[in-house]
Design an enzyme around this catalytic site. Structure first.
Site: not given
Ligand code: SAM
Length: 276
Positions: A62, A86, A137, A155-157
């Site tokens: 982070h 998160d 989205d 900050d993606s999957t």
């Protein structure tokens, strides 16, 4: 009886952690969500079997996904975060004194709910006056903004499910258009050991759109291989050049780490400069 959770980092490689307790396990509209309390890493968020964050090592990711761009932009005021439900990236962005507004656009409200319930040191950011949380989205959100943000953080999957398009050139063009004339983009671009294809997609796609593209590294113990990459696309400012260093209580980032993060091992240079 011992209970263990395992992430398949590749089909032939697992990271296993001893679990004290399963705190949540549900199928959301977008993904399989699981939160477990682990012995070594505290509470751990897992989406579709991939570790997203843990209480013990989250600070590395982070701080490094935010502070490099925030401190190399001369005056970052409005920051957009895509994903990051998160709350950890938002927490780091709003700490920066020049930031007046940070907007987090997360597609899955159940990730935000899990953060509120089990990751208070991350989700504390949601209630801060500078913060705005939008459930939408991110791809559509950036398309609807022009010349608006100083910095956009993706900050993606991993590039699967709703995140696939977050690694597409068309998305990087929309991000370019949503940034102000000296704006910067930073994305997490995964492991140089295990995800060269993702670096190719992210670095290659950003390079097609932004005049300046650079990759930097940090060590995140729970991410595949531990060595993690981030890619910056910048319209004007060189992300290696520090323009401001507010005195904040960083645990990993420092001006020295900022500079060192851009010193790439030769095998990483070859991924982004294959012909040289
Ligand atoms: N630090 C993490 C990692 O690299 O493993 C990523 C953390 S964060 C939890 C990733 C978030 O991106 C997820 O909560 C997911 O729901 C969100 N996401 C995926 N696709 C998205 C999209 N198109 N728009 C907004 N958020 C998205």
């Amino acid at each position: 009886m011992d209970l263990w959770v395992a992430e398949f980092q590749t089909p032939a490689l697992k990271l296993s952690c001893k679990v004290k307790e399963t705190l949540r396990s549900e199928t959301t509209e977008y993904q399989e969500l699981c939160v477990v309390a682990t012995e070594e890493y505290g509470n751990m968020l897992i989406l579709d079997g991939a570790i997203q964050t843990t209480e013990i090592d989250e600070f590395v990711y982070h701080e490094m996904i935010t502070q490099v761009a925030l401190n190399s932009h001369p005056n970052p005021q409005h920051v957009l975060i895509i994903g990051g439900g998160d709350g950890g990236t938002l927490r780091e962005v709003i700490k920066h004194p020049s930031v007046s507004k940070a907007t987090l656009v997360e597609i899955d409200d159940r990730v935000v709910a899990a953060a509120r319930d089990f990751f208070p040191s991350l989700s504390c950011s949601f209630e801060q006056p500078k913060a705005e949380v939008v459930i939408a989205d991110g791809i559509e959100y950036v398309k609807n903004h022009r010349n608006h943000f100083d910095i956009i953080v993706v900050d993606s999957t991993d590039p699967v499910g709703p995140a696939i398009q977050l690694f597409a050139s068309s998305f990087y063009q929309s991000v370019y258009d949503a940034l102000k004339e000296d704006g910067m983009l930073v994305v997490q671009s995964e492991s140089p050991f295990l995800n060269k294809n993702v670096i190719d997609m992210a670095f290659g796609g950003i390079k097609q759109v932004f005049p300046l593209t650079k990759l930097y590294l940090a060590n995140v113990p729970t991410y595949p291989s531990g060595l993690w990459s981030f890619t910056v696309g910048s319209k004007v400012h060189d992300p290696e050049t520090i323009k401001n260093t507010p005195k904040l209580d960083w645990k990993y980032y420092s001006p020295e780490v900022h500079k060192a993060a851009f010193a790439l091992p030769n095998f990483v240079k070859k991924i982004i400069e294959p012909g040289e």
